[in-house]
Design a protein around this motif. Structure first.
Motif, PDB file in Angstrom:
ATOM      1  N   ALA A 261       1.040  -1.157   0.205  1.00  0.00           N
ATOM      2  CA  ALA A 261      -0.078  -0.104   0.202  1.00  0.00           C
ATOM      3  C   ALA A 261       0.728   1.201   0.002  1.00  0.00           C
ATOM      4  CB  ALA A 261      -1.009  -0.011   1.072  1.00  0.00           C
ATOM      5  N   ASP A 262       2.127   1.096   0.676  1.00  0.00           N
ATOM      6  CA  ASP A 262       2.774   2.405   0.551  1.00  0.00           C
ATOM      7  C   ASP A 262       3.428   2.544  -0.658  1.00  0.00           C
ATOM      8  OD1 ASP A 262       2.543   3.417   3.019  1.00  0.00           O
ATOM      9  OD2 ASP A 262       4.305   2.284   4.026  1.00  0.00           O
ATOM     10  N   ALA A 263       3.889   1.457  -1.417  1.00  0.00           N
ATOM     11  CA  ALA A 263       4.264   1.477  -2.669  1.00  0.00           C
ATOM     12  C   ALA A 263       3.622   2.175  -3.692  1.00  0.00           C
ATOM     13  CB  ALA A 263       4.936   0.367  -3.273  1.00  0.00           C
ATOM     14  N   ALA A 264       2.283   1.696  -3.633  1.00  0.00           N
ATOM     15  CA  ALA A 264       1.183   2.219  -4.400  1.00  0.00           C
ATOM     16  C   ALA A 264       0.923   3.449  -4.026  1.00  0.00           C
ATOM     17  CB  ALA A 264      -0.352   1.506  -4.137  1.00  0.00           C
ATOM     18  N   ARG A 265       1.044   4.155  -2.741  1.00  0.00           N
ATOM     19  CA  ARG A 265       0.648   5.484  -2.415  1.00  0.00           C
ATOM     20  C   ARG A 265       1.636   6.422  -3.128  1.00  0.00           C
ATOM     21  NH1 ARG A 265      -0.237   4.348   2.506  1.00  0.00           N
ATOM     22  NH2 ARG A 265      -2.368   3.817   1.828  1.00  0.00           N
ATOM     23  N   ALA A 266       3.033   5.852  -2.876  1.00  0.00           N
ATOM     24  CA  ALA A 266       4.237   6.487  -3.468  1.00  0.00           C
ATOM     25  C   ALA A 266       4.002   6.699  -5.141  1.00  0.00           C
ATOM     26  CB  ALA A 266       5.475   5.701  -3.153  1.00  0.00           C
ATOM     27  N   MET A 267       3.548   5.716  -5.751  1.00  0.00           N
ATOM     28  CA  MET A 267       3.136   5.755  -7.373  1.00  0.00           C
ATOM     29  C   MET A 267       2.148   6.736  -7.504  1.00  0.00           C
ATOM     30  SD  MET A 267       3.903   5.031 -10.466  1.00  0.00           S
ATOM     31  CE  MET A 267       4.840   3.318 -10.497  1.00  0.00           C
ATOM     32  N   CYS A 268       1.016   6.682  -6.782  1.00  0.00           N
ATOM     33  CA  CYS A 268       0.152   7.950  -7.088  1.00  0.00           C
ATOM     34  C   CYS A 268       0.650   9.209  -6.757  1.00  0.00           C
ATOM     35  CB  CYS A 268      -1.056   7.471  -5.907  1.00  0.00           C
ATOM     36  SG  CYS A 268      -2.385   8.577  -6.050  1.00  0.00           S
ATOM     37  N   HIS A 269       1.376   9.570  -5.545  1.00  0.00           N
ATOM     38  CA  HIS A 269       1.842  10.568  -5.505  1.00  0.00           C
ATOM     39  C   HIS A 269       2.906  11.119  -6.605  1.00  0.00           C
ATOM     40  CE1 HIS A 269       1.851  10.748  -0.624  1.00  0.00           C
ATOM     41  NE2 HIS A 269       0.415  10.508  -1.331  1.00  0.00           N
ATOM     42  N   MET A 270       3.717  10.393  -7.280  1.00  0.00           N
ATOM     43  CA  MET A 270       4.584  10.774  -8.359  1.00  0.00           C
ATOM     44  C   MET A 270       3.774  11.043  -9.441  1.00  0.00           C
ATOM     45  SD  MET A 270       7.529   8.181 -10.137  1.00  0.00           S
ATOM     46  CE  MET A 270       6.382   7.060 -10.935  1.00  0.00           C
ATOM     47  N   LEU A 271       2.488  10.852  -9.667  1.00  0.00           N
ATOM     48  CA  LEU A 271       1.566  10.888 -10.816  1.00  0.00           C
ATOM     49  C   LEU A 271       0.752  12.314 -10.477  1.00  0.00           C
ATOM     50  CD1 LEU A 271       0.083   7.422 -11.841  1.00  0.00           C
ATOM     51  CD2 LEU A 271       1.993   8.581 -12.445  1.00  0.00           C
ATOM     52  N   ILE A 272       0.602  12.697  -9.376  1.00  0.00           N
ATOM     53  CA  ILE A 272      -0.151  13.745  -9.105  1.00  0.00           C
ATOM     54  C   ILE A 272       0.452  15.085  -8.571  1.00  0.00           C
ATOM     55  CG2 ILE A 272      -2.199  12.480  -8.911  1.00  0.00           C
ATOM     56  CD1 ILE A 272      -2.107  12.767  -5.582  1.00  0.00           C
ATOM     57  N   ASP A 273       1.716  14.747  -7.868  1.00  0.00           N
ATOM     58  CA  ASP A 273       2.534  15.709  -7.210  1.00  0.00           C
ATOM     59  C   ASP A 273       3.311  16.682  -8.287  1.00  0.00           C
ATOM     60  OD1 ASP A 273       4.194  17.413  -5.917  1.00  0.00           O
ATOM     61  OD2 ASP A 273       4.307  16.131  -4.004  1.00  0.00           O
ATOM     62  N   PRO A 274       2.907  17.999  -8.469  1.00  0.00           N
ATOM     63  CA  PRO A 274       3.902  18.668  -9.854  1.00  0.00           C
ATOM     64  C   PRO A 274       5.247  18.963  -9.314  1.00  0.00           C
ATOM     65  CG  PRO A 274       2.378  20.008  -8.152  1.00  0.00           C
ATOM     66  CD  PRO A 274       2.126  18.862  -8.009  1.00  0.00           C
ATOM     67  N   ASN A 275       5.861  18.624  -8.018  1.00  0.00           N
ATOM     68  CA  ASN A 275       7.008  18.756  -7.420  1.00  0.00           C
ATOM     69  C   ASN A 275       7.798  17.464  -7.518  1.00  0.00           C
ATOM     70  OD1 ASN A 275       6.750  21.486  -6.815  1.00  0.00           O
ATOM     71  ND2 ASN A 275       5.405  20.814  -4.957  1.00  0.00           N
ATOM     72  N   ILE A 276       7.305  16.363  -8.070  1.00  0.00           N
ATOM     73  CA  ILE A 276       8.141  15.047  -8.106  1.00  0.00           C
ATOM     74  C   ILE A 276       8.591  14.748  -9.426  1.00  0.00           C
ATOM     75  CG2 ILE A 276       7.871  12.653  -7.782  1.00  0.00           C
ATOM     76  CD1 ILE A 276       6.042  12.658  -5.635  1.00  0.00           C
ATOM     77  N   PRO A 277       9.682  14.923  -9.714  1.00  0.00           N
ATOM     78  CA  PRO A 277      10.283  14.844 -11.105  1.00  0.00           C
ATOM     79  C   PRO A 277      10.363  13.319 -11.525  1.00  0.00           C
ATOM     80  CG  PRO A 277      12.124  15.244  -9.611  1.00  0.00           C
ATOM     81  CD  PRO A 277      10.936  15.194  -8.771  1.00  0.00           C
ATOM     82  N   GLU A 278      10.369  13.122 -12.945  1.00  0.00           N
ATOM     83  CA  GLU A 278      10.796  11.867 -13.469  1.00  0.00           C
ATOM     84  C   GLU A 278      12.036  11.397 -13.021  1.00  0.00           C
ATOM     85  OE1 GLU A 278      10.773  12.007 -17.820  1.00  0.00           O
ATOM     86  OE2 GLU A 278      12.110  13.445 -17.910  1.00  0.00           O
ATOM     87  N   GLY A 279      12.328  10.012 -13.196  1.00  0.00           N
ATOM     88  CA  GLY A 279      13.750   9.461 -12.772  1.00  0.00           C
ATOM     89  C   GLY A 279      13.477   8.076 -12.256  1.00  0.00           C
ATOM     90  N   VAL A 280      14.721   7.704 -11.559  1.00  0.00           N
ATOM     91  CA  VAL A 280      14.653   6.326 -11.051  1.00  0.00           C
ATOM     92  C   VAL A 280      14.492   6.356  -9.417  1.00  0.00           C
ATOM     93  CG1 VAL A 280      16.123   4.030 -10.875  1.00  0.00           C
ATOM     94  CG2 VAL A 280      16.051   5.554 -13.063  1.00  0.00           C
ATOM     95  N   TYR A 281      13.482   5.579  -8.888  1.00  0.00           N
ATOM     96  CA  TYR A 281      13.556   5.698  -7.494  1.00  0.00           C
ATOM     97  C   TYR A 281      13.719   4.104  -7.133  1.00  0.00           C
ATOM     98  CZ  TYR A 281      11.420  10.242  -8.199  1.00  0.00           C
ATOM     99  OH  TYR A 281      11.381  11.708  -8.684  1.00  0.00           O
ATOM    100  N   GLU A 282      14.337   3.848  -5.949  1.00  0.00           N
ATOM    101  CA  GLU A 282      14.608   2.824  -5.261  1.00  0.00           C
ATOM    102  C   GLU A 282      13.908   2.846  -3.897  1.00  0.00           C
ATOM    103  OE1 GLU A 282      18.822   1.727  -5.558  1.00  0.00           O
ATOM    104  OE2 GLU A 282      18.292   0.759  -7.571  1.00  0.00           O
ATOM    105  N   LEU A 283      12.663   1.995  -3.689  1.00  0.00           N
ATOM    106  CA  LEU A 283      11.913   2.052  -2.521  1.00  0.00           C
ATOM    107  C   LEU A 283      12.167   0.944  -1.762  1.00  0.00           C
ATOM    108  CD1 LEU A 283       8.818   3.218  -4.343  1.00  0.00           C
ATOM    109  CD2 LEU A 283      10.528   4.656  -3.337  1.00  0.00           C
ATOM    110  N   THR A 284      12.351   1.250  -0.392  1.00  0.00           N
ATOM    111  CA  THR A 284      12.503  -0.031   0.609  1.00  0.00           C
ATOM    112  C   THR A 284      11.716   0.427   1.931  1.00  0.00           C
ATOM    113  OG1 THR A 284      14.361   0.705   1.922  1.00  0.00           O
ATOM    114  CG2 THR A 284      14.774  -0.505  -0.196  1.00  0.00           C
ATOM    115  N   GLY A 285      11.442  -0.474   2.895  1.00  0.00           N
ATOM    116  CA  GLY A 285      10.650  -0.238   4.099  1.00  0.00           C
ATOM    117  C   GLY A 285      11.896   0.504   4.772  1.00  0.00           C
TER     118      GLY A 285
END
Length: 305
Positions: free
Chosen positions: A195-219
């Motif tokens: 659910a956190d990974a999903a929320r991060a993806m959603c934020h990336m799509l809707i937040d104008p301040n999050i640029p494109e790039g490579v993200y490495e996500l862990t707990g």
């Protein structure tokens, strides 16, 4: 700076298509996006291989479902993608043809002319090539490198192992008071909650301040399955141990008791093997940066589930 948010804001369609929605990772992303429908998105398309309860839940929440499979080929997949401004490719590991030209899901984005592409993968995918069910992840990442220059915005999101894998073994844990997996008991990893990974993806799509790039996500923490068992024991007030079993025994349980498809079972088996040989021992703070808060810990996850 062009972002997913600015791209969607100027689009007349405001539509996103998510693949892999018949398994929890894709389902969780589509579910999160649907909560913003009417504001950031007008259409959320949920692509899937299997017809199952997760897909039916998304339909009930307002998703428009699309049946896709690798065997359809690039033209059919591209035709489905043309409905969307942005495509989020969650690897379709439930597909019977997973591993056989799985890159078609990435290349179809360029053929369809979509404006944005986000690919979900795994930490250290490049080092997992010797594991047959994980090799397609690296191949999809290579396809992403070829395609990203043909879309306006492109991001790659690599995740650690989802702790939600324990949910598959909940009945076993409840009856035997054991967590029985094929992973090495002392192998360290930094599991995250789907659910956190999903929320991060959603934020990336809707937040104008999050640029494109490579993200490495862990707990938020590194631990092993012995520590996970300890947290579970504290939660229910009874002793729970971790028992490493052979892979065949674990896969038999998933097939006979859970009814999982062969491809997904083999994928989980290879992920746990990758964990055992140290390929998932990475820890980053990038998930917290995308969420704007601390991600859920294993302890908190077990309290809630």
């Amino acid at each position: 700076m062009v972002t997913f948010s600015s791209l969607l804001k100027t689009s007349s369609r405001k539509s996103v298509l998510v693949t892999g929605c018949d398994l929890y990772a894709g389902y969780a992303i589509a579910k999160d996006l649907l909560q913003h429908r009417g504001k950031h998105f007008e259409h959320v398309y949920a692509a899937h291989f299997m017809d199952n309860d997760l897909v039916r839940r998304l339909v009930d929440k307002g998703a428009e479902c699309v049946k896709l499979q690798i065997a359809d080929g690039i033209d059919s997949i591209a035709e489905a993608y043309r409905k969307a401004d942005v495509v989020v490719v969650v690897p379709p590991v439930s597909d019977d043809h997973w591993g056989q030209d799985s890159c078609v899901y990435v290349h179809a984005a360029a053929k369809a002319g979509v404006k944005g592409l986000a690919l979900c993968s795994k930490i250290n995918a490049v080092k997992m090539c010797k594991l047959p069910m994980l090799k397609p992840l690296h191949e999809m990442e290579k396809a992403f490198e070829e395609v990203k220059g043909k879309v306006e915005v492109a991001s790659l999101m690599r995740c650690s192992l989802h702790i939600d894998v324990l949910w598959l073994f909940r009945a076993q844990i409840a009856s035997k008071r054991e967590i029985c997996l094929s992973a090495d008991a002392g192998a360290k990893f930094a599991p995250l909650v789907a659910a956190d990974a999903a929320r991060a993806m959603c934020h990336m799509l809707i937040d104008p301040n999050i640029p494109e790039g490579v993200y490495e996500l862990t707990g938020p923490e590194k631990l092993d399955f012995k520590a996970v068992a300890h947290h579970a024991a504290k939660q229910i007030g009874e002793d729970i141990s971790y028992k490493q079993i052979n892979r065949k025994e674990m896969e038999q349980f998933l097939k006979e008791k859970i009814g999982m498809c062969d491809c997904h079972i083999a994928f989980i088996g290879d992920m746990l093997e990758a964990l055992s040989i140290g390929l998932l021992d990475k820890h980053t703070e990038e998930l917290e940066e995308l969420l704007g808060k601390k991600p859920m810990s294993v302890k908190k996850y077990l309290e809630k589930n």
